[in-house]
Design a protein around this motif. Structure first.
Motif, PDB file in Angstrom:
ATOM      1  N   ASN A  57       0.854  -1.194   0.000  1.00 45.00           N
ATOM      2  CA  ASN A  57       0.000   0.000   0.000  1.00 45.00           C
ATOM      3  C   ASN A  57       0.885   1.237   0.000  1.00 45.00           C
ATOM      4  N   ILE A  58       0.541   2.179  -0.862  1.00 48.75           N
ATOM      5  CA  ILE A  58       1.125   3.514  -0.778  1.00 48.75           C
ATOM      6  C   ILE A  58      -0.016   4.383  -0.282  1.00 48.75           C
ATOM      7  N   PRO A  59       0.001   4.766   1.005  1.00 52.79           N
ATOM      8  CA  PRO A  59      -1.188   5.422   1.560  1.00 52.79           C
ATOM      9  C   PRO A  59      -1.453   6.766   0.882  1.00 52.79           C
ATOM     10  N   LEU A  60      -2.721   7.028   0.599  1.00 52.67           N
ATOM     11  CA  LEU A  60      -3.051   8.241  -0.149  1.00 52.67           C
ATOM     12  C   LEU A  60      -2.715   9.509   0.630  1.00 52.67           C
ATOM     13  N   HIS A  61      -2.741   9.439   1.965  1.00 61.17           N
ATOM     14  CA  HIS A  61      -2.470  10.656   2.725  1.00 61.17           C
ATOM     15  C   HIS A  61      -0.978  10.951   2.797  1.00 61.17           C
ATOM     16  N   HIS A  85       5.367   7.214   1.615  1.00 61.66           N
ATOM     17  CA  HIS A  85       5.498   5.990   2.401  1.00 61.66           C
ATOM     18  C   HIS A  85       5.007   4.799   1.580  1.00 61.66           C
ATOM     19  N   CYS A  86       5.522   3.644   1.931  1.00 59.74           N
ATOM     20  CA  CYS A  86       5.040   2.434   1.275  1.00 59.74           C
ATOM     21  C   CYS A  86       5.043   1.319   2.311  1.00 59.74           C
ATOM     22  N   TYR A  87       3.915   0.634   2.449  1.00 62.53           N
ATOM     23  CA  TYR A  87       3.816  -0.498   3.375  1.00 62.53           C
ATOM     24  C   TYR A  87       3.835  -1.783   2.564  1.00 62.53           C
ATOM     25  N   VAL A  88       4.721  -2.679   2.982  1.00 62.55           N
ATOM     26  CA  VAL A  88       4.847  -3.946   2.270  1.00 62.55           C
ATOM     27  C   VAL A  88       4.640  -5.059   3.284  1.00 62.55           C
ATOM     28  N   SER A  89       3.760  -6.018   3.007  1.00 60.30           N
ATOM     29  CA  SER A  89       3.626  -7.154   3.917  1.00 60.30           C
ATOM     30  C   SER A  89       4.116  -8.421   3.223  1.00 60.30           C
ATOM     31  N   ILE A  90       4.863  -9.215   3.989  1.00 64.16           N
ATOM     32  CA  ILE A  90       5.433 -10.448   3.423  1.00 64.16           C
ATOM     33  C   ILE A  90       5.228 -11.601   4.395  1.00 64.16           C
ATOM     34  N   LYS A  91       5.147 -12.798   3.858  1.00 65.39           N
ATOM     35  CA  LYS A  91       5.193 -13.987   4.706  1.00 65.39           C
ATOM     36  C   LYS A  91       6.663 -14.349   4.786  1.00 65.39           C
TER      37      LYS A  91
END
Ligand SMILES: Cc1cc2nc3c(=O)[nH]c(=O)nc-3n(C[C@H](O)[C@H](O)[C@H](O)COP(=O)(O)O)c2cc1C
Ligand SMILES: [Mn+2]
Length: 507
Positions: A330-334, A338-344
């Protein structure tokens, strides 16, 4: 029927009738158009606005059309969840080669203005935010041909309108438009450019996707549209332009000339990136008989969403190449830096590799990558923040990458300020926040939850408001603890028998 702005508008009106608001009272192109988007945004509402009466201008204007996930999902034939989570927006889509049509078949050739008629002041080009240096084109897809490879390239670039015949163009960083312009300028030749305004959002998505190598955007647009883009020859150059656009502005970029551009409020919500820029001289304007000019609400949600969505797709594609299992981006619209990356996660090197792949996808704009485990929903700000609070230790899990971003660009941190307040462009840093748990076999404390089977028993319909005269029920006799369960089952079953001790004995 081929896809275009109109086919999409018809779809939106059919499926989301509240989503297009027609404004037929007079509006001033200076702030009067963006006022609607800003006012509704302050109420967290994002309809598209179709202005049919822009004072002194020849055509209607639509703004905010691509401002919501819902409308973009509709445009791309998917749902919001898939739009936000599919590992690659282009996956499963077929690249379609564009096809050529004749001028007779091209709606955008219904009106052709050349010479003095090719006048930018006839178009409803908005001035967006309070300190903008003038009207700006924000949704125009700039089409150019690379003189080396002959490939046609496309991207959205901002254009400051200087007067009825000239405007600026800003090519940022490594964007191909700038590379092409420099190749013409080296030979002191004008660079032909055509601006396509008003098309299906799938066409815009193709234009703003980070297609590797110069060119290929028409094919990418074909993938998003699921059909070939129809092209027609321009009037005053050999460029091929979309036949079903609303308006095409043709011109060339003058070699060796720069004019001060800006100020202009960019997606961070700040006036950044003004300065000397190349100049486009207009040679022709063609359009539909009832053309609709398209604007993107700059520094508003629409601007941020149209920037973030194609980048999310590119980050997904690149990070999935370096980790075993990417579960979300996710690159948050606000805060689009920033970029959030989730991984297993399977080993402790993965978060750093994932973060660098994300940073390399978008080196100009991203500068904080937060990596979380797959149990964290990257679209849930609270969950991401909780992961940082519970799984991130600054001393061990924080990495600074100096000299990553800049010089200058869109981030105000990319400047050195002196005592007089003067500034010099400089590089700034990026950082990685690794908020993942240690990789197996390390056992990290379990996260608490109430068993889901128990939650499924909850029936909100049985709960009622507490009345003002509520009195708690008197203590009931608990069922016996010894001698087996009471005949009536659970607590307070009234099954008789001796009461149990008030406290369970400690083991
Ligand atoms: C609303 C909007 C405005 C944009 N403005 C600019 C701009 O002014 N300059 C620029 O270089 N890129 C701008 N971009 C990003 C480019 O369009 C995008 O990165 C594109 O992929 C560049 O294509 P290219 O590398 O083929 O030139 C904008 C994107 C959006 C969605
Ligand atoms: Mn390109």
């Amino acid at each position: 029927m081929s896809k275009d702005l109109r086919s999409f508008l018809a779809e939106v009106v059919a499926q989301r009738p509240d989503d297009v608001q027609v404004v037929d009272t007079p509006v001033d192109p200076r702030f009067g158009i963006t006022a609607w988007g800003a006012e509704y945004e302050s109420r967290n509402q994002y309809p598209a606005f179709l202005f049919t009466n822009v004072e002194g201008r020849a055509t209607s204007c639509i703004s905010n059309l691509t401002a919501t996930w819902e409308r973009m999902a509709l445009a791309l034939g998917t749902d919001v969840h898939t739009l936000q989570t599919s590992t690659n927006l282009n996956e499963g889509r077929t690249l379609h080669e564009p096809v050529e049509v004749s001028a007779d078949e091209a709606p955008v050739k219904e009106i052709i203005w050349t010479g003095d008629d090719a006048d930018l002041d006839r178009l409803p080009i908005p001035t967006h935010n309070h300190a903008d240096g003038g009207p700006y084109l924000t949704a125009a897809v700039g089409i150019m041909r690379d003189p080396l490879t002959e490939e046609i390239n496309a991207g959205i670039y901002r254009h400051h309108v200087y007067d009825s015949k000239t405007m600026g163009v800003w090519f940022f960083g490594s964007h191909h438009g700038g590379t092409i312009y420099r190749r013409y300028e080296e030979k002191m030749e004008g660079a032909p450019i055509a601006l396509a305004i008003g098309h299906h959002p799938g066409f815009l998505m193709g234009a703003v996707s980070r297609v590797p190598g110069i060119g290929g955007e028409y094919k990418a647009a074909g993938a998003f549209l699921d059909e070939s883009v129809e092209l027609v020859r321009a009037e005053t150059s050999d460029l091929m332009v979309p036949a079903r656009a609303e308006i095409i502005i043709e011109g060339f970029i003058r070699p060796g000339e720069r004019v001060e551009e800006g100020p202009f409020a960019e997606w961070p919500g700040l006036y950044v990136a003004g300065g000397p820029k190349p100049v486009i001289e207009v040679t022709a304007i063609t359009m539909r008989r009832d053309a609709i000019f398209q604007d993107i609400q700059s520094a508003g949600q629409e601007h941020r969403l149209m920037g973030a969505l194609p980048r999310i797709a590119s980050v997904q594609a690149n990070v999935s190449k370096v980790v075993d299992e990417l579960t979300g981006v996710n690159i948050p619209l606000h805060s689009r830096m920033h970029c959030y990356v989730s991984i297993k996660k399977t080993n402790d090197g993965e978060p750093t590799r994932a973060a660098f792949a994300a940073l390399n996808t978008e080196p100009e704009n991203l500068r904080m990558i937060i990596v979380v485990d797959d149990d964290i929903d990257v679209h849930d700000e609270q969950a991401v923040s909780w992961a940082v609070g519970t799984r991130f230790d600054a001393e061990h899990d924080f990495q600074v990458i100096p000299h990553w971003n800049g010089p200058a660009g869109l981030l105000p941190t990319n400047w050195e300020y002196d005592e007089e307040g003067e500034r010099t462009a400089r590089m700034s840093s990026a950082c990685i926040v690794d908020a993942t748990k240690p990789a197996p076999p390390i056992k990290y404390p379990d996260r608490a939850y109430v068993p889901i089977e128990a939650r499924e028993e909850v029936d909100p319909a049985v709960a009622t408001n507490m009345p003002a005269d509520f009195t708690p029920p008197p203590v009931r006799c608990p069922p016996p603890a010894r001698g087996g369960p009471p005949p009536g089952g659970g607590r307070g079953g009234g099954g008789g028998g001796p009461p149990p001790p008030p406290h369970r004995p400690l083991p």
